[in-house]
Design an enzyme around this catalytic site. Structure first.
Site, short mmCIF file in Angstrom:
data_model
loop_
_atom_site.label_atom_id
_atom_site.label_comp_id
_atom_site.label_asym_id
_atom_site.label_seq_id
_atom_site.Cartn_x
_atom_site.Cartn_y
_atom_site.Cartn_z
N GLU A 1 61.97 7.37 39.72
CA GLU A 1 62.56 8.63 39.30
C GLU A 1 62.64 9.57 40.49
O GLU A 1 61.76 9.58 41.35
CB GLU A 1 61.72 9.27 38.19
CG GLU A 1 61.62 8.43 36.92
CD GLU A 1 60.71 9.09 35.89
OE1 GLU A 1 59.99 10.04 36.26
OE2 GLU A 1 60.72 8.64 34.73
N ASP B 1 68.45 6.04 50.49
CA ASP B 1 67.88 4.88 49.78
C ASP B 1 67.71 3.65 50.66
O ASP B 1 68.55 2.75 50.68
CB ASP B 1 68.73 4.54 48.56
CG ASP B 1 67.95 3.71 47.56
OD1 ASP B 1 66.87 3.20 47.92
OD2 ASP B 1 68.41 3.55 46.42
N ASP C 1 72.08 -1.99 51.72
CA ASP C 1 72.68 -1.46 50.49
C ASP C 1 73.58 -0.26 50.81
O ASP C 1 73.53 0.77 50.14
CB ASP C 1 71.58 -1.05 49.49
CG ASP C 1 72.10 -1.00 48.04
OD1 ASP C 1 73.17 -1.57 47.77
OD2 ASP C 1 71.42 -0.38 47.20
#
Length: 424
Positions: A21, A148, A130
């Site tokens: 989260e 990320d 990614d």
């Protein structure tokens, strides 16, 4: 909720991403907005806890303005969390959803900034794995942040060994490189593929591979030739179209060798940036932000001084031989790219009328002809013919040879009935 009597979380999480989260928070000690990323309690296990710690360590190692800063890493009630710089702006995925395909100048400016991040990552052996539109944010000033690093790896460093969940894909369908799909080792060229897929999305408003199901999408990625954005959006500069096509090569060897090579194509196209209403605060500020972030990076990746003429001449000869080998091996796109780089080098040292410049340009046209891009090759030959006539006169043997090449290619191309736009 408060963490360490310092970070006060907002009332609701911003998003559920991957393993955890993401919460808005305030650092009360330094009076600034931050982001706190937790492992989700519903998915908590030892592997995910290690993975969050690993992501924090990797992101912290990558000291670059195009990556969010890591401020803290700790645990609360047994849950690990990382405190990150809050990034203003919009993800590229949301930007395209709102605006549609972006001006090619902005695509180039965004891509150049991502390239600068990948250059810095390459210096420490880091592979993101990614790169995609939802993992890149555009600040209101025009600056880019790559987000990320949860799937990142560092080559030859056991401290950052691969950590995954059972059944989890190492990447995102449609954007992950073929070697990721096949479970093969990743290197810096894996991220270049993700960059190519991202640029394709920004240019066309859709991903390069988008099948009805995950299986068909993956099959298209592995079996189909890489698409060209110019097929969906005419008017894209040839250099940008070629670059995206090469970045999406199934074989990593067909992609540009380094992020520096990508930057060298994109940076010159990042001029006259138009405004993007409702997204950027001011186009002039965006230009300054772009220059500040990416302008210095490529110079740090290579030696700046090459004074003796002999070593440079030797390097050029080796590069020319490499281009010949690529062409002989059927890697025509890579060969054309190598010859184009040699043209740029030779023009800087000897001018446009240098005989080797003409020779390299002729070889570039031949490579595009071998790729079936006949109208493009014909345009290049015709321009070369005009330049050669101007430099050597209409009766020079090289001019006569070029006239014959143009005639031969025109004769081969005419029966096909294809228009020039089909070869873009």
């Amino acid at each position: 909720m408060s963490l360490k009597d310092r970070y006060t979380l907002g009332r609701f999480p911003l998003a559920h991403k991957g393993m955890g989260e993401v919460w808005p928070a305030r650092d009360t000690q330094l009076d600034r907005a931050v982001i706190v990323k937790f492992v989700s309690t519903a998915r908590l296990n030892a592997d995910l806890m290690r993975r969050l710690r690993r992501e924090a360590l990797l992101t912290a190692r990558l000291d670059h303005p195009g990556v969010p800063a890591v401020y803290d890493f700790d645990q609360h009630a047994g849950l690990p969390y990382v405190v990150l710089q809050k990034v203003r702006g919009i993800t590229l995925a949301d930007l395209v959803a709102e605006q549609g395909p972006l001006p090619f100048q902005w695509v180039a400016a965004i891509g150049a900034q991502i390239s600068s991040v990948l250059l810095a990552a390459g210096q420490i052996g880091l592979v993101h794995r990614d790169i995609k539109p939802s993992n890149v944010m555009l600040d209101p000033s025009g600056a880019v942040k790559v987000l990320d690093f949860g799937l990142a790896v560092v080559r030859n460093d056991d401290r950052y060994s691969r950590i995954t969940e059972t059944g989890q894909a190492l990447g995102t369908v449609g954007y992950m490189a073929p070697e990721q799909i096949l479970g093969e080792p990743s290197d810096h060229r894996t991220d270049l593929y993700g960059l190519g897929a991202t640029l394709f999305d920004l240019l066309t408003g859709r991903p390069p591979f988008d099948g009805v199901t995950t299986t068909t999408t993956l099959r298209h990625q592995l079996d189909d030739p890489p698409p060209r954005p110019a097929q969906l959006r005419p008017g894209i500069p040839d250099d940008l179209d070629d670059l995206v096509h090469a970045l999406l090569s199934v074989d990593p060897r067909g992609r540009p060798a380094t992020a520096a090579d990508v930057y060298r194509v994109l940076a010159p196209l990042s001029h006259d940036l138009p405004p993007i209403p409702g997204v950027l605060t001011d186009a002039a500020e965006a230009v300054r932000a772009y220059a500040a972030i990416v302008g210095r990076v490529p110079q740090q990746t290579r030696p700046t001084a090459r004074t003796p003429a002999e070593p440079n001449a030797l390097d050029m000869d080796l590069a020319a031989r490499r281009a010949e080998q690529l062409h002989a091996a059927g890697q025509y796109r890579a060969a054309a790219r190598q010859w184009r780089h040699l043209v740029d080098q030779r023009v800087r040292r000897h001018g446009d009328d240098d005989p080797l410049v003409f020779d390299f340009r002729l070889r570039i046209a031949g490579a595009h002809s071998a790729l079936g891009e006949h109208s493009r090759a014909l345009r290049q030959l015709q321009q070369l013919l005009e330049d050669r006539v101007r430099a050597d006169g209409p009766e020079h043997p090289a001019v006569l040879h070029l006239r014959q090449e143009v005639a031969n290619l025109s004769a081969r191309h005419r029966p096909s009935g294809r228009t020039p736009s089909a070869d873009r």
